[in-house]
Design a protein around this motif. Structure first.
Motif, PDB file in Angstrom:
ATOM      1  N   UNK A   1      32.973  32.060  45.755  1.00  0.00           N
ATOM      2  CA  UNK A   1      33.645  31.943  44.461  1.00  0.00           C
ATOM      3  C   UNK A   1      33.902  33.315  43.814  1.00  0.00           C
ATOM      4  N   UNK A   2      34.661  34.173  44.474  1.00  0.00           N
ATOM      5  CA  UNK A   2      34.942  35.497  43.890  1.00  0.00           C
ATOM      6  C   UNK A   2      35.791  35.375  42.632  1.00  0.00           C
ATOM      7  N   UNK A   3      35.612  36.307  41.730  1.00  0.00           N
ATOM      8  CA  UNK A   3      36.388  36.323  40.498  1.00  0.00           C
ATOM      9  C   UNK A   3      37.699  37.084  40.667  1.00  0.00           C
ATOM     10  N   UNK A   4      37.738  37.994  41.653  1.00  0.00           N
ATOM     11  CA  UNK A   4      38.955  38.756  41.959  1.00  0.00           C
ATOM     12  C   UNK A   4      39.210  38.644  43.453  1.00  0.00           C
ATOM     13  N   UNK A   5      40.467  38.350  43.822  1.00  0.00           N
ATOM     14  CA  UNK A   5      40.845  38.251  45.226  1.00  0.00           C
ATOM     15  C   UNK A   5      41.939  39.274  45.519  1.00  0.00           C
ATOM     16  N   UNK A   6      41.674  40.159  46.488  1.00  0.00           N
ATOM     17  CA  UNK A   6      42.649  41.157  46.919  1.00  0.00           C
ATOM     18  C   UNK A   6      43.367  40.618  48.153  1.00  0.00           C
TER      19      UNK A   6
ATOM     20  N   UNK B   1      45.072  28.681  39.350  1.00  0.00           N
ATOM     21  CA  UNK B   1      45.159  27.732  38.239  1.00  0.00           C
ATOM     22  C   UNK B   1      43.824  27.025  37.994  1.00  0.00           C
ATOM     23  N   UNK B   2      43.162  26.614  39.063  1.00  0.00           N
ATOM     24  CA  UNK B   2      41.956  25.804  38.919  1.00  0.00           C
ATOM     25  C   UNK B   2      40.686  26.626  38.746  1.00  0.00           C
ATOM     26  N   UNK B   3      40.624  27.803  39.388  1.00  0.00           N
ATOM     27  CA  UNK B   3      39.407  28.607  39.315  1.00  0.00           C
ATOM     28  C   UNK B   3      39.593  29.882  38.509  1.00  0.00           C
ATOM     29  N   UNK B   4      40.803  30.105  37.991  1.00  0.00           N
ATOM     30  CA  UNK B   4      41.103  31.277  37.155  1.00  0.00           C
ATOM     31  C   UNK B   4      40.809  32.581  37.904  1.00  0.00           C
ATOM     32  N   UNK B   5      41.059  32.565  39.212  1.00  0.00           N
ATOM     33  CA  UNK B   5      40.814  33.753  40.032  1.00  0.00           C
ATOM     34  C   UNK B   5      41.895  34.803  39.791  1.00  0.00           C
ATOM     35  N   UNK B   6      41.492  36.030  39.569  1.00  0.00           N
ATOM     36  CA  UNK B   6      42.438  37.133  39.422  1.00  0.00           C
ATOM     37  C   UNK B   6      42.971  37.506  40.803  1.00  0.00           C
ATOM     38  N   UNK B   7      44.286  37.631  40.916  1.00  0.00           N
ATOM     39  CA  UNK B   7      44.922  37.926  42.201  1.00  0.00           C
ATOM     40  C   UNK B   7      45.557  39.309  42.156  1.00  0.00           C
TER      41      UNK B   7
ATOM     42  N   UNK C   1      44.331  41.867  33.656  1.00  0.00           N
ATOM     43  CA  UNK C   1      43.559  40.906  32.882  1.00  0.00           C
ATOM     44  C   UNK C   1      42.940  39.837  33.789  1.00  0.00           C
ATOM     45  N   UNK C   2      41.837  39.251  33.336  1.00  0.00           N
ATOM     46  CA  UNK C   2      41.220  38.162  34.084  1.00  0.00           C
ATOM     47  C   UNK C   2      42.205  37.007  34.241  1.00  0.00           C
ATOM     48  N   UNK C   3      42.312  36.479  35.450  1.00  0.00           N
ATOM     49  CA  UNK C   3      43.202  35.364  35.724  1.00  0.00           C
ATOM     50  C   UNK C   3      44.640  35.762  35.968  1.00  0.00           C
ATOM     51  N   UNK C   4      44.947  37.051  35.870  1.00  0.00           N
ATOM     52  CA  UNK C   4      46.316  37.517  36.093  1.00  0.00           C
ATOM     53  C   UNK C   4      46.623  37.565  37.590  1.00  0.00           C
ATOM     54  N   UNK C   5      47.902  37.395  37.920  1.00  0.00           N
ATOM     55  CA  UNK C   5      48.372  37.540  39.294  1.00  0.00           C
ATOM     56  C   UNK C   5      49.341  38.713  39.329  1.00  0.00           C
TER      57      UNK C   5
END
Length: 267
Positions: free
Chosen positions: A174-179, A204-210, A48-52
């Protein structure tokens, strides 16, 4: 909304086998023998978006191959992949503008340049204006506390400083997903915790998916709520960290993961 969607993903490699000695070498030339290795075999999951998410497994389990298919570096033999609604096999360049990658054992920074010059270079790669690049550098340099060494050549930085700069370089656009592949490998405990806190803050601040792979249980336990374990190219467990710890209440998360690895080896 789903940031990553994988359905029945598969990848097979064909490798050459050679017998020992000169005779084996000659035989390999005229009668080569090959073996199929199913690196990824029918894997399905969603993030999901924002999930780690922690995506882990023993060496050779298929983690790196999966990441390479998710980022468009490798093409799958079967199945479907979508990252942010984009098929990496068809629109890898488009996807690259929306994802970031950090590999703890592989540098992406030019070591003879300073972090600042590297960041400007990455800003240009991602078609950011000079104004946008400078603003982003200033924002990330403050957040990641780079002020003391942002103008020092990368080759002169400590490992912890370099990893911070590697993460910043991957975040310029500003990537939306970070690997993240082993982002804290080789770091001392204090620096590890600092890196983890920065990753948590960014999420938390940018809602980046990890999407994290790591052999360090501390990374998994302190960053991720969900864990997927793979072995021999297949998913053997997909569960929340909280449920695992409650189900095996008498064991640490590290003991639980080791037991799962051992049970897979026995099977």
């Amino acid at each position: 909304m789903q940031a990553i969607k994988v359905e029945d993903l598969s990848k097979t490699f064909r490798i050459k086998r050679k017998e020992k000695g000169m005779r084996g070498s000659v035989k390999a030339i005229f009668h080569p023998q090959t073996e199929e290795i199913h690196a990824v075999n029918g894997v399905s999951f969603a993030v999901e978006e924002g999930e780690m998410l922690a995506f882990i497994g023993p060496n050779g389990a298929g983690k790196s191959t999966t990441i390479k298919m998710l980022t468009g570096i490798l093409y799958p033999d079967g199945g479907r992949v979508e990252v942010l609604g984009i098929d990496p096999t068809k629109k890898r360049r488009q996807l690259a503008y929306r994802i970031g990658t950090v590999f703890g054992q592989k540098e992406q920074l030019w070591t003879h340049l300073t972090p600042y010059d590297n960041f400007r270079f990455f800003g240009a790669i991602y078609d950011l204006s000079e104004r946008e690049t400078e603003a982003r550098i200033a924002e990330l340099a403050e957040r990641f506390e780079l002020g003391g060494f942002i103008d020092t050549p990368v080759r002169n930085l400590s490992l912890g400083q370099r990893i911070r700069c590697e993460i910043v370089a991957s975040l310029i656009h500003r990537p939306m997903v970070l690997f993240l592949d082993e982002p804290t490998i080789g770091l001392d405990p204090v620096v590890k915790e600092n890196i983890r806190e920065l990753i948590r803050q960014m999420n938390r601040e940018e809602h980046t998916t990890i999407f994290l792979t790591s052999h360090d249980v501390g990374d998994i336990e302190k960053l991720c709520r969900r864990i997927i374990i793979v072995n021999d190219g297949q998913i053997v467990l997909d569960d929340s960290v909280e449920h695992l710890k409650s189900h095996y209440s008498e064991h640490s998360l590290e003991d639980i993961i080791v037991e799962i690895y051992k049970s897979q080896e026995e099977n």
